[in-house]
Design an enzyme around this catalytic site. Structure first.
Site, short mmCIF file in Angstrom:
data_model
loop_
_atom_site.label_atom_id
_atom_site.label_comp_id
_atom_site.label_asym_id
_atom_site.label_seq_id
_atom_site.Cartn_x
_atom_site.Cartn_y
_atom_site.Cartn_z
N VAL A 70 0.88 -1.17 0.00
CA VAL A 70 0.00 0.00 0.00
C VAL A 70 0.91 1.22 0.00
O VAL A 70 1.92 1.25 0.73
CB VAL A 70 -0.93 0.01 1.23
CG1 VAL A 70 -1.72 1.31 1.30
CG2 VAL A 70 -1.87 -1.19 1.20
N GLU A 102 5.93 -14.87 3.52
CA GLU A 102 7.01 -14.48 4.41
C GLU A 102 6.85 -13.00 4.68
O GLU A 102 6.48 -12.24 3.79
CB GLU A 102 8.40 -14.70 3.79
CG GLU A 102 8.77 -16.13 3.57
CD GLU A 102 8.55 -16.58 2.12
OE1 GLU A 102 8.15 -15.73 1.28
OE2 GLU A 102 8.74 -17.76 1.83
N ASN A 107 8.20 -6.18 10.84
CA ASN A 107 7.00 -5.56 10.27
C ASN A 107 5.78 -5.96 11.09
O ASN A 107 4.94 -6.75 10.68
CB ASN A 107 6.84 -5.95 8.80
CG ASN A 107 5.82 -5.10 8.09
OD1 ASN A 107 5.00 -4.43 8.72
ND2 ASN A 107 5.84 -5.13 6.77
N TYR A 114 -2.05 -9.77 9.03
CA TYR A 114 -2.18 -11.16 8.60
C TYR A 114 -2.84 -12.01 9.67
O TYR A 114 -3.71 -12.82 9.37
CB TYR A 114 -0.81 -11.74 8.23
CG TYR A 114 -0.13 -11.03 7.07
CD1 TYR A 114 -0.84 -10.64 5.94
CD2 TYR A 114 1.22 -10.73 7.11
CE1 TYR A 114 -0.22 -9.99 4.89
CE2 TYR A 114 1.85 -10.08 6.06
CZ TYR A 114 1.13 -9.72 4.95
OH TYR A 114 1.75 -9.07 3.91
#
Length: 148
Positions: A70, A102, A107, A114
């Protein structure tokens, strides 16, 4: 708007790559992936531009989310979540074994996204990333079992 795209999206996806990643994929690399017959791309668009993209490869009933991005100026507005949901919905039947990815260990925002969308951490690859060097967290998502 989220839509599955073809080769016409390669320039916009490559531009987004440059804005989002330290080691971006070139337009040639993106086009090569789309030409392999296994890889699909989705883009999140406003009326003016591509603001998000996802690239997923499907092999033998299993998907690998190769990229999701994004634009940095538009993060934390739900675009990534909507894009990820659209991709998972679109490939659920083609990926009965699930989707893998992965993600950089650092992050945290992506890892939370996720996890909220049903991915579970299932491993770590030491030193997987360069620029800067970092471990990758492996994650897996399985489509919901069909209702009986």
């Amino acid at each position: 708007m989220i839509r599955e795209a073809g080769a016409e999206a390669c320039p916009a996806v490559a531009t987004l790559e440059s804005a989002c990643f330290d080691v971006p994929w070139s337009i040639t690399a993106v086009r090569s992936l789309l030409d392999d017959g296994l890889t699909r791309v989705w883009e999140a668009r406003t009326s003016q531009a591509t603001v998000g993209a996802a690239i997923l490869r499907i092999v033998a009933g299993e998907g690998e989310l190769l990229r999701i991005a994004v634009h940095p100026d538009l993060r934390r507005q739900g675009i990534g979540r909507v894009l990820l949901r659209a991709v998972l919905s679109a490939v659920a039947d083609a990926c009965p074994l699930g989707v893998y990815l992965e993600v950089r260990a650092s992050n945290i925002a992506a890892r939370h996204l996720y996890a909220r969308e049903g991915f579970a951490e299932n491993g770590r690859r030491k030193g997987y990333y360069d620029a800067p060097p970092e471990d990758a967290i492996l994650m897996h998502w399985r489509p919901a079992a069909p209702a009986s």
